[in-house]
Design a protein around this motif. Structure first.
Motif, mmCIF file in Angstrom:
data_model
loop_
_atom_site.group_PDB
_atom_site.id
_atom_site.type_symbol
_atom_site.label_atom_id
_atom_site.label_comp_id
_atom_site.label_asym_id
_atom_site.label_seq_id
_atom_site.Cartn_x
_atom_site.Cartn_y
_atom_site.Cartn_z
ATOM 1 N N SER A 71 7.459 -6.743 -4.260
ATOM 2 C CA SER A 71 8.623 -7.076 -3.451
ATOM 3 C C SER A 71 9.178 -5.795 -2.840
ATOM 4 O O SER A 71 8.805 -4.683 -3.215
ATOM 5 N N ALA A 72 10.097 -5.964 -1.895
ATOM 6 C CA ALA A 72 10.686 -4.798 -1.239
ATOM 7 C C ALA A 72 11.395 -3.904 -2.268
ATOM 8 O O ALA A 72 11.254 -2.679 -2.236
ATOM 9 N N ASP A 73 12.165 -4.515 -3.183
ATOM 10 C CA ASP A 73 12.874 -3.723 -4.190
ATOM 11 C C ASP A 73 11.897 -3.003 -5.113
ATOM 12 O O ASP A 73 12.094 -1.829 -5.455
ATOM 13 N N GLU A 74 10.839 -3.711 -5.522
ATOM 14 C CA GLU A 74 9.848 -3.087 -6.388
ATOM 15 C C GLU A 74 9.148 -1.936 -5.688
ATOM 16 O O GLU A 74 8.879 -0.891 -6.277
ATOM 17 N N GLY A 75 8.850 -2.132 -4.400
ATOM 18 C CA GLY A 75 8.207 -1.082 -3.630
ATOM 19 C C GLY A 75 9.100 0.135 -3.483
ATOM 20 O O GLY A 75 8.646 1.283 -3.641
ATOM 21 N N ARG A 76 10.383 -0.120 -3.172
ATOM 22 C CA ARG A 76 11.314 1.006 -3.037
ATOM 23 C C ARG A 76 11.438 1.779 -4.355
ATOM 24 O O ARG A 76 11.457 3.014 -4.383
ATOM 25 N N ASP A 77 11.526 1.036 -5.473
ATOM 26 C CA ASP A 77 11.624 1.700 -6.772
ATOM 27 C C ASP A 77 10.391 2.547 -7.049
ATOM 28 O O ASP A 77 10.492 3.660 -7.584
ATOM 29 N N ALA A 78 9.221 2.026 -6.678
ATOM 30 C CA ALA A 78 7.991 2.780 -6.904
ATOM 31 C C ALA A 78 7.972 4.057 -6.073
ATOM 32 O O ALA A 78 7.559 5.121 -6.553
ATOM 33 N N VAL A 79 8.417 3.956 -4.817
ATOM 34 C CA VAL A 79 8.444 5.143 -3.964
ATOM 35 C C VAL A 79 9.425 6.171 -4.526
ATOM 36 O O VAL A 79 9.135 7.374 -4.570
ATOM 37 N N ARG A 80 10.584 5.697 -4.972
ATOM 38 C CA ARG A 80 11.567 6.622 -5.542
ATOM 39 C C ARG A 80 11.022 7.308 -6.790
ATOM 40 O O ARG A 80 11.207 8.522 -6.978
ATOM 41 N N ARG A 81 10.370 6.549 -7.664
ATOM 42 C CA ARG A 81 9.807 7.164 -8.875
ATOM 43 C C ARG A 81 8.766 8.219 -8.514
ATOM 44 O O ARG A 81 8.708 9.288 -9.118
ATOM 45 N N THR A 82 7.947 7.900 -7.515
ATOM 46 C CA THR A 82 6.915 8.862 -7.107
ATOM 47 C C THR A 82 7.554 10.115 -6.520
ATOM 48 O O THR A 82 7.104 11.242 -6.789
ATOM 49 N N LEU A 83 8.602 9.919 -5.714
ATOM 50 C CA LEU A 83 9.282 11.081 -5.140
ATOM 51 C C LEU A 83 9.915 11.937 -6.230
ATOM 52 O O LEU A 83 9.828 13.176 -6.186
ATOM 53 N N GLN A 84 10.542 11.302 -7.206
ATOM 54 C CA GLN A 84 11.162 12.072 -8.274
ATOM 55 C C GLN A 84 10.122 12.778 -9.130
ATOM 56 O O GLN A 84 10.360 13.866 -9.654
ATOM 57 N N ARG A 85 8.928 12.190 -9.246
ATOM 58 C CA ARG A 85 7.868 12.794 -10.062
ATOM 59 C C ARG A 85 7.094 13.869 -9.292
ATOM 60 O O ARG A 85 6.850 14.964 -9.810
ATOM 61 N N ASP A 86 6.693 13.541 -8.053
ATOM 62 C CA ASP A 86 5.796 14.423 -7.297
ATOM 63 C C ASP A 86 6.510 15.249 -6.241
ATOM 64 O O ASP A 86 5.921 16.181 -5.689
ATOM 65 N N GLY A 87 7.760 14.890 -5.921
ATOM 66 C CA GLY A 87 8.481 15.624 -4.901
ATOM 67 C C GLY A 87 8.064 15.239 -3.492
ATOM 68 O O GLY A 87 7.319 14.274 -3.268
ATOM 69 N N LEU A 88 8.515 16.027 -2.503
ATOM 70 C CA LEU A 88 8.296 15.703 -1.088
ATOM 71 C C LEU A 88 6.894 16.040 -0.618
ATOM 72 O O LEU A 88 6.550 15.785 0.539
#
Length: 850
Positions: free
Chosen positions: A640-657
């Motif tokens: 879902s859109a919310d699940e996708g956004r959460d996944a992107v945020r987790r990846t950004l917090q883990r791997d950075g920009l």
């Protein structure tokens, strides 16, 4: 209760501590708390309790760290007093109580007194408490000192005596004394009988990844048998004491000695033995009986005296509780014994005369051992202690006078466990459920399993499992169900004591259904106690299997349990070698568990959710069903859109920009904004990685939605995204403050290269051909004149000739040298002698002339 006084002279006949009675009486005349320090065997445990009883109309309680010591001390004092056990002198240990209304001195274990305090915080009917063997630093003893010090603030008539053979007397005196004055110390010293020290190091290692080696046990048995035969030739009446770390090693050494010699009566002494057998060893032997070799654990180290011993053989090993914080487990680990423990053991040989100690190590190894044992409070699981303190009204031990504070990390883990059991509230106070669990004399997790498991599997089976797990009963092949079968059949030395514990625990759940003969519920009871140790098989080998626990730990299993799918694990400990199956831990006791039982016991750990991940620049999602860290099933789904956004945020917090592909224009804009933030601060935005990650919704929200819907990261326009951060109305001056290009005298508009974020001290750079800057005197400055441009002046071929941020100085000085070197190399380009008067150009001399 009788008021007749004990005959101290008769009881103390032949006891060294009798000479210290007057000093102790004087200390008690001035203080209600006293520290008594005296060597083993001097008679302090025998004399101090009746001394206090002669001063007190009410009962005197004496604590011992072990049940066998409490029973032995009570029997010894009753014998010397000439009264039947249970009349003037009695004892209470787990599962056994021999006292009466006339009992004046009662010996108890520390755990018994702790739980008695919960029901009777004032200790009504008690005039004095003696805490014996304080130096062992058992957790329950440490807690007692803290609780009793608080009781004495309300009852200044309560006498408290701390006794030990070797302790830091000043430290204990400060704890049990008052804020103004420490407790007085009665330090009784006696001339020691001569002790001969011998060294018999083993040619084989003492320990390997599995514990004590068989080769070392062979060496200890041979050494003990040989030394005993030598002693027997000189003194046929002397006994031998052999110290081993645990019950298994005791049995193995004893068996080997029996195979070596038939001259001696070889006995075992450890906590798993029936009480009658323990007491028979401690009471000694009749003169006509064979001399004995007694193989024992640390049980005989200090808390009781085995008479007749003239020789000690010491493995210099100990079994101690050790907590593995990373895996959240606590277990008994074989370690090097402390030097103070070894001294205590050796002292058993000089109890009645000159003696000998044979240490199965060399002198260097002995010298490197720790000076003192680690206090149990620093190394063991604190769930039971934390619950008791919460019930007492001192959550986390706050406000108590403890010898050492509870370690914060272990305490935090214990509080998490108690919260999960519903035993404490958010403020750390005991709940009604917690108070009910605290009154069951076992670990709170096992108490919860007894209460919750009895209505499901029957009170008898629940009590059987809890008694086994809480009673230090040996579990063959790690299989709790098979161990229960052996215990029920009376085929093990633990059966009698276990059955007594079962009866006692079953009475605490009298409202539950009756006996069930099947063993199907064994795993459920264990899982109710330790839901985080529910485990699923993840790998199998010829030697066993690896299981993944709900807590995330992996552990090796061997034997029949390696073939099952689900396990309820009661005991798992650190290990290495083949037994651990490459997991770093090994299962010591467990039972088979069905999936239905797992869901009942671990309902709070069950999850069913979509897990989306940002992989390879795209969203991937799977629906996962888990029990803690154990994956039960996984299937691909559309996020879902919310699940996708959460996944992107987790990846950004883990791997950075770095997950993004930054275009040249985005890099340039970010550099311009970084310079403005550095020089001017707010409202110009912080565009560092940390700054951008903390403000994702301010600049990247549309792109997050695009990524969540499936747009590849490479297609994002980060330049437009960054422009959302521009402050208004200041953004109107962006090109004025940090322009993209700089016009030079030749008319060219040259791109300005701004510093990257990883080099914040660098300056903006303009790389331009030298001829295009003729006549330019003043170096341009950016950001309202704050930052000078750094010029990289280039040759006609674009190679660096000079770097300067001061054009006036360059034309007046270094230019002449550059001209002399370059005009022969580039004759078609102008190299005027006077750069101030020359016309700036980006062309050759001929083209410029046209």
């Amino acid at each position: 209760m009788t008021s007749a006084a004990f005959d101290l002279a008769a009881i103390g006949a032949g006891l060294s501590f009798a000479s210290a009675i007057d000093e102790l009486q004087a200390a008690l005349d001035t203080s209600a708390s006293v520290v008594v320090s005296a060597p083993p065997g001097t008679g302090k445990t025998t004399l101090v309790p009746p001394l206090l009883a002669t001063r007190s109309p009410r009962r005197v309680i004496v604590t011992q760290p072990r049940r066998v010591a409490a029973r032995a001390a009570a029997r010894r004092l009753a014998q010397l007093d000439g009264s039947p056990l249970g009349t003037r002198v009695g004892f209470t240990v787990r599962g056994e109580r021999v006292v009466s209304r006339e009992t004046q001195v009662e010996f108890v274990t520390a755990g018994v007194l702790l739980r008695r305090l919960l029901d009777d915080p004032d200790l009504a009917g008690v005039d004095a408490v003696i805490i014996d063997e304080v130096h062992e630093r058992a957790l329950e003893t440490d807690l007692l000192i803290g609780l009793l010090s608080e009781v004495r603030e309300l009852r200044d008539d309560l006498v408290l005596i701390a006794m030990s053979a070797t302790l830091d007397a000043e430290r204990i005196a400060a704890v049990i004394g008052t804020d103004d004055e420490p407790a007085p110390i009665v330090d009784h010293r006696v001339p020691a009988y001569p002790l001969t020290e011998r060294w018999a190091p083993s040619p084989a290692p003492r320990l390997d990844e599995r514990g004590v080696t068989w080769a070392f046990l062979d060496h200890v048995a041979r050494t003990a048998a040989s030394a005993a035969l030598d002693l027997h030739r000189d003194d046929p009446t002397a006994d031998v004491l052999v110290f081993a770390p645990g019950a298994r090693e005791v049995s193995e050494i004893a068996r080997r000695i029996r195979d070596t010699t038939d001259v001696f009566d070889v006995r075992e002494l450890h906590g798993r033995m029936p009480a009658a057998e323990q007491d028979a060893v401690i009471r000694g032997r009749r003169p006509a009986e064979e001399p004995r070799i007694i193989v024992t654990t640390s049980l005989a180290e200090s808390s009781l005296t085995v008479p007749g011993v003239r020789l000690v053989v010491d493995t210099c090993l100990a079994r101690t509780p050790q907590r593995d914080a990373g895996r959240g487990m606590t277990g008994l680990v074989t370690t090097v014994a402390s030097r103070s423990s070894s001294v205590q053991r050796a002292g058993r040989a000089t109890r009645q005369g000159a003696g000998t100690v044979v240490r199965c190590v060399d002198e260097r190894t002995y010298a490197t051992a720790p000076a003192r044992p680690t206090p149990e409070i620093a190394s063991t699981d604190l769930a039971d202690a934390a619950l008791l303190l919460a019930c007492w009204g001192a959550p986390e031990g706050k406000g108590l006078r403890l010898i050492d504070p509870l370690p914060s990390e272990s305490l935090a883990d214990a509080l998490t466990v108690l919260h999960g059991l519903g035993a404490i509230d958010d403020d750390g106070r005991a709940t009604p459920e917690g108070r009910a669990l605290a009154r069951i004399p076992t670990d709170p997790r096992l108490a919860r399993a007894l209460r919750d498991g009895s209505p499901v599997v029957g009170s008898r089976l629940a009590a059987e499992v809890v008694a086994l797990l809480g009673g230090d009963v040996r579990t063959a092949d790690s299989d709790v169900a098979q161990a229960l079968i052996a215990l029920r059949g009376g085929r093990t030395p633990d059966s009698r004591r276990w059955r007594s514990d079962v009866d006692r625990l079953e009475r605490m759940t009298a409202s539950a259904p009756g006996v069930r003969s099947d063993l199907d519920g064994v795993g459920l009871v264990i899982a109710l106690a330790f839901p985080e140790r529910i485990a699923r098989r993840v790998d199998s080998t010829a030697s066993g299997a690896t299981f993944l626990l709900a807590s995330g730990t992996r552990a090796g299993v061997s034997g029949s349990l390696a073939a099952v799918e689900w396990l309820a694990i009661a005991d798992v400990t650190r290990a290495s070698g083949r037994a651990a199956a490459g997991s770093g831990a090994v299962v010591r006791s467990a039972a088979m568990l069905t999936e239905e039982q797992m869901e009942r016991a671990a309902s709070h750990l069950l999850t069913d959710r979509v897990e989306a991940e940002f992989v390879g620049g795209r969203i991937q999602a799977r629906r996962e069903r888990r029990v803690g860290a154990i994956l039960r099933s996984s299937a691909p789904v559309r996020a879902s859109a919310d699940e996708g956004r959460d996944a992107v945020r987790r990846t950004l917090q883990r791997d950075g920009l770095s997950m993004f592909a930054w275009s040249a224009s985005a890099v340039e804009l970010r550099g311009r904004l970084a310079l403005l933030h550095r020089e001017l601060g707010a409202p110009w935005p912080d565009v560092s990685d940390a700054g951008l990650l903390s403000a994702l919704d301010s600049w990247l929200a549309p792109e997050l939605d695009a990524l969540a819907s499936g747009t590849p990261a490479a297609r994002l326009d980060l330049t437009s995204a960054l422009r959302r951060l521009l402050p208004w109305p200041e953004a109107g001056r962006l090109d004025e403050l940090v322009p993209e290009r700089l016009e030079v005298p030749s008319g060219s508009r040259v791109r300005i290269v701004y510093p990257t974020l990883d080099d914040p001290d660098a300056r903006p750079v303009v790389a331009v051909k030298l001829q295009e800057c003729f006549g330019w005197a003043e170096t341009p400055r950016l950001v309202d004149g704050r930052v000078p441009v750094l010029f990289h002046l280039l040759s006609p071929a674009g190679r660096p000739l000079a770097v300067t941020d001061d054009l006036t100085s360059f034309w007046s000085g270094p230019y002449a040298q550059v001209r002399a070197e370059m005009r022969g190399r580039y004759p078609k380009h102008p190299w005027p002698e006077d750069p101030w008067a020359a016309a700036p150009t980006r062309h050759t001399k001929n083209r410029a002339a046209r």
